[in-house]
Design an enzyme around this catalytic site. Structure first.
Site, PDB file in Angstrom:
ATOM      1  N   TYR A   3     -27.561 -64.600  -7.654  1.00 43.15           N
ATOM      2  CA  TYR A   3     -28.229 -63.626  -6.921  1.00 43.15           C
ATOM      3  C   TYR A   3     -29.475 -63.507  -7.648  1.00 43.15           C
ATOM      4  O   TYR A   3     -30.166 -62.437  -7.574  1.00 43.15           O
ATOM      5  CB  TYR A   3     -27.336 -62.380  -6.836  1.00 43.15           C
ATOM      6  CG  TYR A   3     -26.302 -62.163  -5.720  1.00 43.15           C
ATOM      7  CD1 TYR A   3     -27.026 -62.222  -4.535  1.00 43.15           C
ATOM      8  CD2 TYR A   3     -24.934 -62.090  -6.043  1.00 43.15           C
ATOM      9  CE1 TYR A   3     -25.889 -61.948  -3.520  1.00 43.15           C
ATOM     10  CE2 TYR A   3     -23.949 -61.803  -4.981  1.00 43.15           C
ATOM     11  CZ  TYR A   3     -24.519 -61.977  -3.674  1.00 43.15           C
ATOM     12  OH  TYR A   3     -23.560 -61.744  -2.716  1.00 43.15           O
ATOM     13  N   ASN A  56     -19.399 -55.186   0.973  1.00 41.08           N
ATOM     14  CA  ASN A  56     -19.484 -55.413   2.134  1.00 41.08           C
ATOM     15  C   ASN A  56     -18.992 -56.494   2.535  1.00 41.08           C
ATOM     16  O   ASN A  56     -19.446 -57.271   3.639  1.00 41.08           O
ATOM     17  CB  ASN A  56     -20.995 -55.313   2.639  1.00 41.08           C
ATOM     18  CG  ASN A  56     -22.031 -56.395   1.891  1.00 41.08           C
ATOM     19  OD1 ASN A  56     -21.588 -57.121   0.864  1.00 41.08           O
ATOM     20  ND2 ASN A  56     -23.172 -56.719   2.085  1.00 41.08           N
ATOM     21  N   HIS A  97     -20.420 -62.857   1.938  1.00 46.83           N
ATOM     22  CA  HIS A  97     -21.745 -63.076   1.946  1.00 46.83           C
ATOM     23  C   HIS A  97     -22.093 -64.456   2.738  1.00 46.83           C
ATOM     24  O   HIS A  97     -20.932 -65.193   3.007  1.00 46.83           O
ATOM     25  CB  HIS A  97     -21.901 -63.622   0.319  1.00 46.83           C
ATOM     26  CG  HIS A  97     -23.250 -64.655   0.278  1.00 46.83           C
ATOM     27  ND1 HIS A  97     -24.363 -64.056  -0.092  1.00 46.83           N
ATOM     28  CD2 HIS A  97     -23.447 -66.088   0.363  1.00 46.83           C
ATOM     29  CE1 HIS A  97     -25.287 -64.889  -0.127  1.00 46.83           C
ATOM     30  NE2 HIS A  97     -24.963 -66.034   0.114  1.00 46.83           N
ATOM     31  N   GLU A 139     -27.185 -72.996  -1.759  1.00 44.80           N
ATOM     32  CA  GLU A 139     -25.974 -72.288  -2.362  1.00 44.80           C
ATOM     33  C   GLU A 139     -24.717 -72.927  -1.854  1.00 44.80           C
ATOM     34  O   GLU A 139     -23.835 -72.867  -2.938  1.00 44.80           O
ATOM     35  CB  GLU A 139     -25.994 -70.891  -1.275  1.00 44.80           C
ATOM     36  CG  GLU A 139     -26.959 -69.899  -1.726  1.00 44.80           C
ATOM     37  CD  GLU A 139     -26.981 -68.738  -0.715  1.00 44.80           C
ATOM     38  OE1 GLU A 139     -28.004 -67.908  -1.066  1.00 44.80           O
ATOM     39  OE2 GLU A 139     -26.066 -68.611   0.065  1.00 44.80           O
ATOM     40  N   LYS A 158     -15.739 -61.930  -0.677  1.00 38.64           N
ATOM     41  CA  LYS A 158     -16.211 -61.274  -1.894  1.00 38.64           C
ATOM     42  C   LYS A 158     -15.008 -60.411  -2.479  1.00 38.64           C
ATOM     43  O   LYS A 158     -13.910 -60.210  -1.613  1.00 38.64           O
ATOM     44  CB  LYS A 158     -17.380 -59.982  -1.409  1.00 38.64           C
ATOM     45  CG  LYS A 158     -18.751 -60.711  -1.320  1.00 38.64           C
ATOM     46  CD  LYS A 158     -19.728 -59.817  -1.009  1.00 38.64           C
ATOM     47  CE  LYS A 158     -21.135 -60.186  -0.905  1.00 38.64           C
ATOM     48  NZ  LYS A 158     -22.070 -59.339  -0.535  1.00 38.64           N
TER      49      LYS A 158
HETATM   50  O1  CDP Z   1     -25.828 -60.073   1.750  1.00 42.62           O
HETATM   51  P1  CDP Z   1     -27.068 -59.996   2.822  1.00 42.62           P
HETATM   52  O2  CDP Z   1     -27.891 -61.076   2.785  1.00 42.62           O
HETATM   53  O3  CDP Z   1     -26.880 -59.261   4.071  1.00 42.62           O
HETATM   54  O4  CDP Z   1     -27.979 -58.838   2.048  1.00 42.62           O
HETATM   55  P2  CDP Z   1     -29.009 -58.931   0.823  1.00 42.62           P
HETATM   56  O5  CDP Z   1     -30.139 -58.095   0.991  1.00 42.62           O
HETATM   57  O6  CDP Z   1     -29.291 -60.540   0.518  1.00 42.62           O
HETATM   58  O7  CDP Z   1     -28.276 -58.429  -0.682  1.00 42.62           O
HETATM   59  C1  CDP Z   1     -27.226 -59.188  -1.406  1.00 42.62           C
HETATM   60  C2  CDP Z   1     -25.862 -58.224  -1.670  1.00 42.62           C
HETATM   61  O8  CDP Z   1     -26.332 -57.187  -2.470  1.00 42.62           O
HETATM   62  C3  CDP Z   1     -25.624 -57.352  -0.362  1.00 42.62           C
HETATM   63  O9  CDP Z   1     -24.448 -58.228   0.213  1.00 42.62           O
HETATM   64  C4  CDP Z   1     -24.912 -56.276  -1.117  1.00 42.62           C
HETATM   65  O10 CDP Z   1     -23.474 -56.728  -1.564  1.00 42.62           O
HETATM   66  C5  CDP Z   1     -25.745 -56.042  -2.159  1.00 42.62           C
HETATM   67  N1  CDP Z   1     -26.621 -54.751  -1.743  1.00 42.62           N
HETATM   68  C6  CDP Z   1     -26.620 -53.596  -2.451  1.00 42.62           C
HETATM   69  O11 CDP Z   1     -25.644 -53.418  -3.274  1.00 42.62           O
HETATM   70  N2  CDP Z   1     -27.451 -52.719  -2.146  1.00 42.62           N
HETATM   71  C7  CDP Z   1     -28.396 -52.775  -1.438  1.00 42.62           C
HETATM   72  N3  CDP Z   1     -29.214 -51.845  -0.901  1.00 42.62           N
HETATM   73  C8  CDP Z   1     -28.503 -54.098  -0.735  1.00 42.62           C
HETATM   74  C9  CDP Z   1     -27.779 -54.911  -1.001  1.00 42.62           C
HETATM   75 MG    MG Z   2     -28.852 -62.416   1.372  1.00 39.62          MG
END
Ligand code: CDP
Ligand code: MG
Length: 141
Positions: free
Chosen positions: A51, A114, A117, A128, A11
């Site tokens: 997303y 974080n 991805h 994806e 990212k």
């Molecule tokens: O990336 P991952 O699949 O682990 O998490 P997700 O629940 O699919 O969320 C996608 C992305 O949204 C995360 O990787 C974070 O960058 C962001 N995010 C956020 O900004 N705040 C949250 N509470 C949860 C996710």
């Molecule tokens: Mg995810």
């Protein structure tokens, strides 16, 4: 088990903080195979589509701000259980909860910023990978 393909994104926070090379090294050392890789800036439209599953979440607009804040690197990774192995190497979504030694623990700075991805299941991985790479860009096997 047959070889599985997944999508990874390094990212914009990782590229900005010059951690992209270290993350790539961790991928290579893990045994996952890098098949295709491209660095680019996401448009807001593309980030929003990628997303779309999070469209109703409170963090959606900020997530799009973040993902369009600079270049990112998209890769396809292959290997046995590649989807799970890459999720394990990334660590939990929130770096504070991520296991020691994982990419998000090492290089993530918040639940939003974080570092990387990874696709979460076979169907999303297929979608994806196809979102960023055409079949002709990927190895034939
Ligand atoms: O990336 P991952 O699949 O682990 O998490 P997700 O629940 O699919 O969320 C996608 C992305 O949204 C995360 O990787 C974070 O960058 C962001 N995010 C956020 O900004 N705040 C949250 N509470 C949860 C996710
Ligand atoms: Mg995810």
């Amino acid at each position: 088990m047959s070889s599985i393909r997944t999508l990874a994104i390094i990212k914009p926070d990782s590229v900005r903080s010059k951690n992209a090379g270290k993350i790539l090294s961790m991928i290579e050392e893990s045994g996952l195979k890098v098949e295709a890789m491209r660095m680019f800036c996401l448009t807001r439209e593309l980030a929003g589509e990628f997303y779309a599953v999070h469209r109703e979440k409170p963090f959606y607009e900020e997530l799009l701000d973040f993902m369009t804040s600079g270049p990112c690197i998209a890769l396809t990774l292959a290997g046995e259980n590649a989807i799970t192995r890459w999720r394990e190497l990334m660590g939990a979504t929130n770096p504070e909860a991520a296991a020691p030694g994982t990419i998000r623990k090492l290089y993530g700075t918040s639940v939003q910023f974080n570092a990387c991805h990874g696709s979460d299941a076979p169907e999303t991985a297929r979608e994806e990978v196809a979102f960023f790479f055409s079949g002709a860009e990927l190895p034939k096997s």
